[in-house]
Design an enzyme around this catalytic site. Sequence first.
Site, PDB file in Angstrom:
ATOM      1  N   HIS A  58      99.805  78.654 113.913  1.00  0.00           N
ATOM      2  CA  HIS A  58     100.409  77.414 113.404  1.00  0.00           C
ATOM      3  C   HIS A  58     100.960  77.807 112.043  1.00  0.00           C
ATOM      4  CE1 HIS A  58      97.462  74.950 116.090  1.00  0.00           C
ATOM      5  NE2 HIS A  58      98.435  75.494 116.766  1.00  0.00           N
TER       6      HIS A  58
ATOM      7  N   HIS B 194      91.379  72.020 123.460  1.00  0.00           N
ATOM      8  CA  HIS B 194      90.951  73.277 122.834  1.00  0.00           C
ATOM      9  C   HIS B 194      89.671  73.812 123.489  1.00  0.00           C
ATOM     10  CE1 HIS B 194      93.445  72.450 118.947  1.00  0.00           C
ATOM     11  NE2 HIS B 194      94.173  72.877 119.952  1.00  0.00           N
TER      12      HIS B 194
ATOM     13  N   GLU C 234     105.978  73.370 123.859  1.00  0.00           N
ATOM     14  CA  GLU C 234     104.772  73.311 124.676  1.00  0.00           C
ATOM     15  C   GLU C 234     104.386  71.908 125.149  1.00  0.00           C
ATOM     16  OE1 GLU C 234     101.082  73.939 122.408  1.00  0.00           O
ATOM     17  OE2 GLU C 234     102.319  74.648 120.751  1.00  0.00           O
TER      18      GLU C 234
ATOM     19  N   ASP D  97      96.001  79.463 127.823  1.00  0.00           N
ATOM     20  CA  ASP D  97      96.748  79.439 126.564  1.00  0.00           C
ATOM     21  C   ASP D  97      96.263  80.649 125.783  1.00  0.00           C
ATOM     22  OD1 ASP D  97      97.814  78.985 124.045  1.00  0.00           O
ATOM     23  OD2 ASP D  97      97.336  76.846 124.024  1.00  0.00           O
TER      24      ASP D  97
ATOM     25  N   TYR E 280      97.947  65.848 130.907  1.00  0.00           N
ATOM     26  CA  TYR E 280      96.508  66.033 131.126  1.00  0.00           C
ATOM     27  C   TYR E 280      95.957  64.745 131.718  1.00  0.00           C
ATOM     28  CZ  TYR E 280      98.024  69.338 127.604  1.00  0.00           C
ATOM     29  OH  TYR E 280      98.748  70.283 126.923  1.00  0.00           O
TER      30      TYR E 280
ATOM     31  N   HIS F  91      99.680  65.423 122.401  1.00  0.00           N
ATOM     32  CA  HIS F  91      99.998  66.326 121.282  1.00  0.00           C
ATOM     33  C   HIS F  91     101.507  66.444 121.131  1.00  0.00           C
ATOM     34  CE1 HIS F  91     100.928  69.693 124.029  1.00  0.00           C
ATOM     35  NE2 HIS F  91      99.812  69.411 124.681  1.00  0.00           N
TER      36      HIS F  91
ATOM     37  N   HIS G 159     105.271  73.851 117.166  1.00  0.00           N
ATOM     38  CA  HIS G 159     104.889  74.123 115.780  1.00  0.00           C
ATOM     39  C   HIS G 159     105.553  75.426 115.373  1.00  0.00           C
ATOM     40  CE1 HIS G 159     102.046  77.039 117.523  1.00  0.00           C
ATOM     41  NE2 HIS G 159     101.720  76.089 118.377  1.00  0.00           N
TER      42      HIS G 159
ATOM     43  N   ARG H 287      99.965  72.627 130.913  1.00  0.00           N
ATOM     44  CA  ARG H 287     100.769  72.861 129.707  1.00  0.00           C
ATOM     45  C   ARG H 287     101.617  74.092 129.988  1.00  0.00           C
ATOM     46  NH1 ARG H 287      97.172  72.495 126.286  1.00  0.00           N
ATOM     47  NH2 ARG H 287      96.532  74.604 125.716  1.00  0.00           N
TER      48      ARG H 287
ATOM     49  N   GLU I  22     103.950  76.632 127.713  1.00  0.00           N
ATOM     50  CA  GLU I  22     104.271  76.917 126.314  1.00  0.00           C
ATOM     51  C   GLU I  22     105.003  78.242 126.182  1.00  0.00           C
ATOM     52  OE1 GLU I  22     100.835  77.492 123.745  1.00  0.00           O
ATOM     53  OE2 GLU I  22     102.063  77.072 121.973  1.00  0.00           O
TER      54      GLU I  22
ATOM     55  N   ASP J 141      74.318  92.341 109.053  1.00  0.00           N
ATOM     56  CA  ASP J 141      75.241  93.248 108.373  1.00  0.00           C
ATOM     57  C   ASP J 141      76.442  93.616 109.249  1.00  0.00           C
ATOM     58  OD1 ASP J 141      73.952  94.731 110.219  1.00  0.00           O
ATOM     59  OD2 ASP J 141      73.391  96.367 108.853  1.00  0.00           O
TER      60      ASP J 141
ATOM     61  N   ASP K  82     102.155  82.863 121.268  1.00  0.00           N
ATOM     62  CA  ASP K  82     101.375  81.680 121.654  1.00  0.00           C
ATOM     63  C   ASP K  82     101.970  81.154 122.958  1.00  0.00           C
ATOM     64  OD1 ASP K  82      99.905  79.362 121.776  1.00  0.00           O
ATOM     65  OD2 ASP K  82     100.788  78.435 120.001  1.00  0.00           O
TER      66      ASP K  82
HETATM   67  N1  GLY Z   1      97.263  77.937 121.065  1.00  0.00           N
HETATM   68  C1  GLY Z   1      97.347  76.939 120.081  1.00  0.00           C
HETATM   69  C2  GLY Z   1      98.521  76.105 120.270  1.00  0.00           C
HETATM   70  O1  GLY Z   1      99.131  76.141 121.316  1.00  0.00           O
HETATM   71  O2  GLY Z   1      98.955  75.436 119.383  1.00  0.00           O
HETATM   72 MN    MN Z   2     101.069  76.415 120.351  1.00  0.00          MN
HETATM   73 MN    MN Z   3      99.025  77.749 122.654  1.00  0.00          MN
END
Ligand code: GLY
Ligand code: MN
Ligand code: MN
Length: 449
Positions: free
Chosen positions: A372, A254, A395, A271, A399, A361, A365, A416, A418, A51, A282
């Site tokens: 996103h 991720h 970003e 991140d 890697y 990647h 975005h 990374r 970003e 619950d 982000d």
């Molecule tokens: N934190 C998710 C991305 O960078 O898209």
């Molecule tokens: Mn992002």
């Molecule tokens: Mn991110």
Amino acid sequence: MKGYSDPILLGASMNNIDTAVFANRRAELARRMGRGIAIVPTAPERMRSRDSDYPYRFDSYFYYLTGFREPESVLMVVAGEESQSILFCRDRNPERELWEGFRHGPEKARELFALDASASIATLDEAAPKLLANQPALHYAPGADPAWDARIMNWLNQTRAQVRNGISTPAEIRDLRTLLDEMRVFKDATEIDIMRRAAAVSARGHERAMRATRPGRKEFEIEAELLYAFCRGGSQFPAYWPIVAGGANACVLHYRDNSAPLAGGDLLLIDAGCEVDGYASDITRTFPVSGRFTTAQREIYGLVLAAQAAAIAKMAPGNRWNEPHDAAVRVLAQGLVDLGLCEGTADGVIETEDYKRFYMHRTGHWLGLDVHDAGEYKLGGEWRALEAGMTLTVEPGCYIRPADNVPKQFWNIGVRIEDDALITPSGCEILSAATPKSIAEIEAMVGHE
Ligand code: GLY
Ligand code: MN
Ligand code: MN
């Protein structure tokens, strides 16, 4: 312009909500709909275990049009010569309010949120078939929730059963997201103000995390610093679960565990971004656990930083969505060749996509109510042009997993960088600029509480 302090705001934000902003968005939606009715339910409450609920988060589309944060609410927008917005929401309930907190009730909600009409959510199933009657088109989000699909089809069938009374049923069902996504791509002044605040709070979290980092600490200890700063800054939620990834974990895009100890010679990739009043930030930063980059780490970090600068230089009105990405890829490809990680020339590496072994990647975005965020990236089959008022991330990353054809000093380096950006009439504003990024700033900060 009417404003008021939302009494059910979770967390510490003192933000005043200007309800005229939401009324203007509904008017714009009605204009884009032409004639018809839109049905926009908010998100359901969800059980986490037994619950105990997940923290409640409203639906982004619903919130965009109402500013209303209570569950069990539905907005209907009837568009035509005279458009009307109707909110169905929970009744006041002293017993439930004693346990769970304040509910506006339909009357107060209508008044405070500048709606034309309101009613108890308990009357929805009775009212909806009547509201659908004689509307030429129904706009909602088909497929978003099977329970809503079934409920809405049921209402349509009830309306259809009235045909011999001269009542017509919407002949068209349209995806409401097509209209709302395009509206959401362009942020108004209210949204930009909130996104600046979200980025500023996240920047404080990243600074706190850098200062708290040292060999032997666990990833979750650093995560705790981020979450503290977010909450302390008035954020209601993390915009997504933070990635706090030391060493090889940084090469898991991720990574979620956030449980490993941090080693002196490793990098730490974080991140993490908070959500303020519904809007996401982000931000990713990567820095040495010891406070000092090794030569190989410095080379890769410098390369990603240069790739990001090249992408940012392309973030201006008139440039196409893919131009920042292409600029980042070119810098990375050249760097990977120069460092001996890819063979041949930058052109060749781009042509064969060999760089994707290290950069798999895309460079950004849309960012907004969702991390996103909603919105098309291509229009008519072409990457769309950037325009003032759009908000997006930038970003690039690199890697490097252990492999036979990779020099050992680069193994397990994951970087990374970003940031969050607003396209302005003359270029872009980096909303997250307060987050330390240069090698000098980082080395001066890491481990210094
Ligand atoms: N934190 C998710 C991305 O960078 O898209
Ligand atoms: Mn992002
Ligand atoms: Mn991110």
